[in-house]
Write a protein that holds these residues in place. Structure first.
Motif, mmCIF file in Angstrom:
data_model
loop_
_atom_site.group_PDB
_atom_site.id
_atom_site.type_symbol
_atom_site.label_atom_id
_atom_site.label_comp_id
_atom_site.label_asym_id
_atom_site.label_seq_id
_atom_site.Cartn_x
_atom_site.Cartn_y
_atom_site.Cartn_z
ATOM 1 N N LEU A 23 36.386 42.162 44.159
ATOM 2 C CA LEU A 23 37.544 43.032 44.393
ATOM 3 C C LEU A 23 38.824 42.296 44.040
ATOM 4 C CD1 LEU A 23 38.670 45.726 45.577
ATOM 5 C CD2 LEU A 23 38.833 44.523 47.764
ATOM 6 N N LEU A 24 38.966 41.053 44.511
ATOM 7 C CA LEU A 24 40.167 40.276 44.215
ATOM 8 C C LEU A 24 40.230 39.888 42.744
ATOM 9 C CD1 LEU A 24 40.342 37.988 47.381
ATOM 10 C CD2 LEU A 24 41.730 40.011 46.868
ATOM 11 N N ARG A 25 39.086 39.523 42.168
ATOM 12 C CA ARG A 25 39.056 39.196 40.737
ATOM 13 C C ARG A 25 39.536 40.382 39.894
ATOM 14 N NH1 ARG A 25 35.906 36.060 37.445
ATOM 15 N NH2 ARG A 25 35.648 33.914 38.185
ATOM 16 N N ASP A 56 36.129 32.095 54.922
ATOM 17 C CA ASP A 56 36.269 30.815 54.224
ATOM 18 C C ASP A 56 35.270 30.681 53.076
ATOM 19 O OD1 ASP A 56 38.238 30.225 56.022
ATOM 20 O OD2 ASP A 56 37.106 28.698 57.112
ATOM 21 N N ALA A 57 34.015 31.064 53.313
ATOM 22 C CA ALA A 57 32.977 30.883 52.298
ATOM 23 C C ALA A 57 33.213 31.775 51.086
ATOM 24 C CB ALA A 57 31.601 31.147 52.897
ATOM 25 N N VAL A 58 33.492 33.053 51.314
ATOM 26 C CA VAL A 58 33.646 33.965 50.169
ATOM 27 C C VAL A 58 34.918 33.655 49.380
ATOM 28 C CG1 VAL A 58 34.839 35.828 51.421
ATOM 29 C CG2 VAL A 58 33.451 36.361 49.430
ATOM 30 N N LEU A 59 35.968 33.192 50.043
ATOM 31 C CA LEU A 59 37.206 32.875 49.342
ATOM 32 C C LEU A 59 37.107 31.553 48.587
ATOM 33 C CD1 LEU A 59 39.831 34.054 51.970
ATOM 34 C CD2 LEU A 59 39.237 35.163 49.803
ATOM 35 N N LEU A 110 34.470 30.849 46.630
ATOM 36 C CA LEU A 110 33.501 31.028 45.553
ATOM 37 C C LEU A 110 34.080 30.701 44.183
ATOM 38 C CD1 LEU A 110 31.722 34.329 46.676
ATOM 39 C CD2 LEU A 110 30.763 32.018 46.671
ATOM 40 N N ASP A 111 35.378 30.896 43.998
ATOM 41 C CA ASP A 111 35.999 30.645 42.702
ATOM 42 C C ASP A 111 36.673 29.277 42.680
ATOM 43 O OD1 ASP A 111 35.859 32.565 40.505
ATOM 44 O OD2 ASP A 111 36.493 34.039 41.999
ATOM 45 N N ARG A 112 37.089 28.867 41.467
ATOM 46 C CA ARG A 112 37.804 27.599 41.350
ATOM 47 C C ARG A 112 39.091 27.671 42.171
ATOM 48 N NH1 ARG A 112 42.095 28.270 37.992
ATOM 49 N NH2 ARG A 112 41.966 29.854 36.350
ATOM 50 N N PRO A 113 39.505 26.546 42.745
ATOM 51 C CA PRO A 113 40.705 26.541 43.583
ATOM 52 C C PRO A 113 41.915 27.118 42.851
ATOM 53 C CG PRO A 113 39.534 24.464 43.801
ATOM 54 C CD PRO A 113 38.866 25.219 42.686
ATOM 55 N N GLY A 114 42.596 28.006 43.534
ATOM 56 C CA GLY A 114 43.832 28.569 43.013
ATOM 57 C C GLY A 114 43.690 29.836 42.214
#
Length: 234
Positions: free
Chosen positions: A57-59, A81-84, A86-90
């Motif tokens: 959704l955020l992507r 914390d875990a789901v946020l 999943l992507d590279r930092p930032g």
């Protein structure tokens, strides 16, 4: 097979609140609204069948030429914390504003007044009462039965209740999940107008669940299914 995890779009006066966003919810959501048309997200707890599709959704909002405003996201502290991560930092920074909510908190989201109560589960889980236009929707997340659940559901126009099992619960789930039989009792005890059974475990017969709840509840009864749409009359 083919069903999504937990995800419920609640709309009033043009405001779209997405309650939980589990496995495969985003593809189903986009059959009705675009990802940038969601105004806020409210997540009951951090189990992946309730929150993992927050990532796509955020992507879908961030990775576009003209990203929309940051999405307000509300959840129990630490549960995302875990789901946020999943992507590279930032990558998703700026795509959302996360606000922690806890037991007893009340928040205003567009036209909705939201009351949160902690209900029994393996990890922190918030049931919510959402009120707008003189009507109320109560959602249990995943939870065992409790006095607090009855208080939250009292006189609700719509009770969206996890009913993983039909009647008997395994011993290791008795405190943390519920059955259709129990939800039928709850709906009667709380004077609920319309009971919707959801979160049935894979392979569960919806007719059996409805029959179990119907032993105790004589009001309007529905078993949730992909694409179900309900209107709370004024």
């Amino acid at each position: 097979m083919g069903a999504a995890g937990s995800g419920y779009l609640v709309e009033h006066e043009g405001f779209r609140l997405l309650v939980d966003v589990g496995y495969a919810v985003v593809p189903r959501l986009q059959e009705y609204v675009a990802v940038d048309e969601v105004d806020a997200v409210l997540i009951s707890h951090g189990h992946p069948d309730h929150c993992v599709d927050l990532n796509p959704l955020l992507r879908g909002r961030v990775l576009r030429e003209n990203p929309p405003a940051s999405l307000p996201v509300f959840a129990p502290a630490g549960e995302l914390d875990a789901v946020l991560a999943l992507d590279r930092p930032g990558l998703l920074d700026g795509g959302y504003v996360l606000t922690d909510i806890g037991d007893g908190d009340g928040i205003e989201l567009g036209p909705f007044a939201v009351q949160a109560r902690q209900l029994p589960h393996w990890r922190t889980n918030l049931g919510v009462r959402i009120t707008a236009g003189g009507r109320s929707l109560v959602y249990t997340g995943d939870s065992g039965t409790s006095r607090v659940t009855r208080e939250l559901a009292r006189d609700a126009d719509l009770l969206l209740a996890e009913a993983s099992f039909v009647d008997e619960l395994p011993g290791d789930s008795a405190r943390d999940l519920s059955s259709a039989d129990q939800r039928g009792r709850l709906a009667t005890d709380a004077d609920v107008r319309h009971l919707v059974l959801t979160h049935l475990l894979p392979g569960t017969d919806p007719d059996a669940s409805a029959a179990a709840a119907r032993q105790h509840f004589t009001g309007e009864l529905t078993v949730a299914a992909t694409g179900l749409a309900l209107v709370l009359d004024t």
